[in-house]
Design an enzyme around this catalytic site. Structure first.
Site, PDB file in Angstrom:
ATOM      1  N   LEU A  33      42.404  37.623  35.396  1.00  0.00           N
ATOM      2  CA  LEU A  33      41.347  38.266  36.176  1.00  0.00           C
ATOM      3  C   LEU A  33      39.990  37.597  35.982  1.00  0.00           C
ATOM      4  O   LEU A  33      39.606  37.269  34.864  1.00  0.00           O
ATOM      5  CB  LEU A  33      41.241  39.750  35.796  1.00  0.00           C
ATOM      6  CG  LEU A  33      42.527  40.567  35.961  1.00  0.00           C
ATOM      7  CD1 LEU A  33      42.284  42.017  35.557  1.00  0.00           C
ATOM      8  CD2 LEU A  33      43.047  40.486  37.395  1.00  0.00           C
ATOM      9  N   HIS A  34      39.291  37.414  37.087  1.00  0.00           N
ATOM     10  CA  HIS A  34      37.933  36.859  37.040  1.00  0.00           C
ATOM     11  C   HIS A  34      36.984  37.821  37.747  1.00  0.00           C
ATOM     12  O   HIS A  34      37.385  38.909  38.182  1.00  0.00           O
ATOM     13  CB  HIS A  34      37.899  35.452  37.649  1.00  0.00           C
ATOM     14  CG  HIS A  34      38.517  35.362  39.020  1.00  0.00           C
ATOM     15  ND1 HIS A  34      38.054  36.077  40.101  1.00  0.00           N
ATOM     16  CD2 HIS A  34      39.575  34.647  39.470  1.00  0.00           C
ATOM     17  CE1 HIS A  34      38.784  35.796  41.156  1.00  0.00           C
ATOM     18  NE2 HIS A  34      39.729  34.944  40.804  1.00  0.00           N
ATOM     19  N   GLU A  35      35.748  37.411  37.898  1.00  0.00           N
ATOM     20  CA  GLU A  35      34.719  38.280  38.450  1.00  0.00           C
ATOM     21  C   GLU A  35      35.048  38.727  39.893  1.00  0.00           C
ATOM     22  O   GLU A  35      34.650  39.809  40.315  1.00  0.00           O
ATOM     23  CB  GLU A  35      33.352  37.566  38.363  1.00  0.00           C
ATOM     24  CG  GLU A  35      32.145  38.347  38.833  1.00  0.00           C
ATOM     25  CD  GLU A  35      32.016  39.749  38.238  1.00  0.00           C
ATOM     26  OE1 GLU A  35      32.427  39.972  37.076  1.00  0.00           O
ATOM     27  OE2 GLU A  35      31.503  40.634  38.966  1.00  0.00           O
ATOM     28  N   HIS A  37      38.068  39.493  41.000  1.00  0.00           N
ATOM     29  CA  HIS A  37      38.919  40.675  40.824  1.00  0.00           C
ATOM     30  C   HIS A  37      38.087  41.858  40.326  1.00  0.00           C
ATOM     31  O   HIS A  37      38.251  42.982  40.789  1.00  0.00           O
ATOM     32  CB  HIS A  37      40.019  40.410  39.789  1.00  0.00           C
ATOM     33  CG  HIS A  37      40.940  39.283  40.131  1.00  0.00           C
ATOM     34  ND1 HIS A  37      40.992  38.122  39.398  1.00  0.00           N
ATOM     35  CD2 HIS A  37      41.848  39.152  41.131  1.00  0.00           C
ATOM     36  CE1 HIS A  37      41.918  37.316  39.919  1.00  0.00           C
ATOM     37  NE2 HIS A  37      42.438  37.907  40.968  1.00  0.00           N
ATOM     38  N   ASP A 151      41.072  34.739  50.232  1.00  0.00           N
ATOM     39  CA  ASP A 151      42.412  34.564  50.810  1.00  0.00           C
ATOM     40  C   ASP A 151      42.424  35.222  52.189  1.00  0.00           C
ATOM     41  O   ASP A 151      43.088  36.236  52.411  1.00  0.00           O
ATOM     42  CB  ASP A 151      43.455  35.197  49.892  1.00  0.00           C
ATOM     43  CG  ASP A 151      43.445  34.556  48.516  1.00  0.00           C
ATOM     44  OD1 ASP A 151      43.580  33.329  48.434  1.00  0.00           O
ATOM     45  OD2 ASP A 151      43.275  35.287  47.516  1.00  0.00           O
TER      46      ASP A 151
HETATM   47  O1  PAF Z   1      46.142  37.501  46.107  1.00  0.00           O
HETATM   48  C1  PAF Z   1      46.978  37.567  45.173  1.00  0.00           C
HETATM   49  O2  PAF Z   1      46.648  37.500  44.000  1.00  0.00           O
HETATM   50  C2  PAF Z   1      48.454  37.716  45.500  1.00  0.00           C
HETATM   51  O3  PAF Z   1      48.803  36.973  46.625  1.00  0.00           O
HETATM   52  C3  PAF Z   1      48.886  39.181  45.669  1.00  0.00           C
HETATM   53  C4  PAF Z   1      48.228  39.841  46.855  1.00  0.00           C
HETATM   54  C5  PAF Z   1      48.591  39.948  44.398  1.00  0.00           C
HETATM   55  C6  PAF Z   1      50.416  39.237  45.905  1.00  0.00           C
HETATM   56  O4  PAF Z   1      51.123  38.671  44.858  1.00  0.00           O
END
Ligand code: PAF
Length: 301
Positions: A33-35, A37, A151
């Site tokens: 996890l980074h900022e 997230h 994404d």
């Molecule tokens: O964006 C992500 O980290 C991944 O593609 C996800 C949505 C957790 C699915 O594995």
């Protein structure tokens, strides 16, 4: 914050809360996890009674020659980051827990949106994403799920999936979080050497260049793309996978930018493939994906 490793446990923990009317916010992640997230977890904290974060490196979204085995993992650090950002549950299942039947199982077929941009260079990737996210949605049954705009194609596909398959939840997309020099935060940035890390900023700079060119009146997609290629080419370690200017809802290429357009690119910096994107209106003003999606698909909200 509680660390939960099985489907049964997370369901048992959430069921009474849901029955009491608690609103559940969900942040699916692949950990490390980074900022970026953390900002999603904080948003979920602000907007919900219960916050669930999943931490699962999903094998079905990696191609055979991709980085599944060496994708960075650090559950202890993830526990600290998720708890500090306000998560109540960190759901970190094993591969066997999520895929009890191994490869012999059902998949979610994404359709044409998976045939563009990252889907072209990563066949099967979005099928794996849609499948694991469907599983996670069915396990957690959240009211709202949070994704990052970095994404973009994933966020678009999942918004469409929720709408087309009538999932009873809302997807919210939050803006890309960047380093001070503009590099989009990504767990894969840890693969970069110090020189590559410096050069990786060309992805962001090429998007800025596109915005400036639009503001100066350029509308021709080929010329805009060339400007972006020029900027990316300044990094010795760069190799373009794609640079595209597309309709933000169909992902089909545009010849001219006369309405909001998605500028998206994937570039190898050394051996590391990085992605970035921006949504621009024809004047070069940046738009948010969430706003665009809400304007397009708000009938069920
Ligand atoms: O964006 C992500 O980290 C991944 O593609 C996800 C949505 C957790 C699915 O594995």
């Amino acid at each position: 914050m509680e660390l939960v490793k099985t489907v049964r446990e997370i369901r048992t923990s959430l069921a009474p809360l849901r029955r009491r009317g608690a609103r559940i916010g969900f942040v699916p992640t692949m950990g490390y996890l980074h900022e970026g997230h953390a900002s999603l977890i904080r948003a979920a904290r602000r907007e919900n009674d219960v916050v669930v974060v999943s931490d699962f490196v999903n094998p079905t979204q990696f191609g055979p020659n991709e980085d599944f085995a060496r994708y960075p993992r650090d559950l202890d650090r993830d526990r600290t980051v998720a708890a500090a950002a306000g998560a109540d549950f960190l759901f970190a299942p094993s591969v066997e827990e999520m895929y009890p039947d191994g490869a012999g199982q059902f998949f979610v077929d994404v359709g044409p949106l998976a045939g563009h941009l990252c889907g072209r260079s990563r066949p099967g990737h979005f099928r794996g994403v849609a499948t694991v996210v469907t599983k996670l949605f069915n396990i957690v049954q959240p009211h709202v799920a949070y994704f990052g705009q970095k994404d973009y194609q994933q966020a678009l596909i999942l918004r469409r999936m929720v709408r087309d398959l009538f999932f009873p939840l809302r997807i919210t997309v939050y803006p890309t979080v960047r380093e001070p020099d503009g590099l989009a935060l990504s767990s894969r940035n840890t693969y970069l050497s110090p020189t590559e890390r410096q050069e990786a900023v060309v992805l962001y700079q090429s998007l800025q260049e596109a915005g400036r060119s639009l503001a100066a009146g350029e509308r021709d997609a080929t010329r805009l793309r060339h400007r972006m290629e020029e900027v990316v080419g300044r990094a010795d370690s760069s190799r373009v996978d794609y640079i595209e200017i597309v309709d933000p809802l169909t992902l089909l290429p545009l010849e001219r930018v006369e309405k909001p357009a998605l500028f998206a690119l994937a570039v190898f910096i050394g051996k590391t493939r990085l992605i970035d994107n921006a949504l621009f209106d024809p004047s070069g003003k940046e738009l948010s994906a969430d706003e665009l999606f809400n304007r397009t698909w708000s009938e069920w909200e």
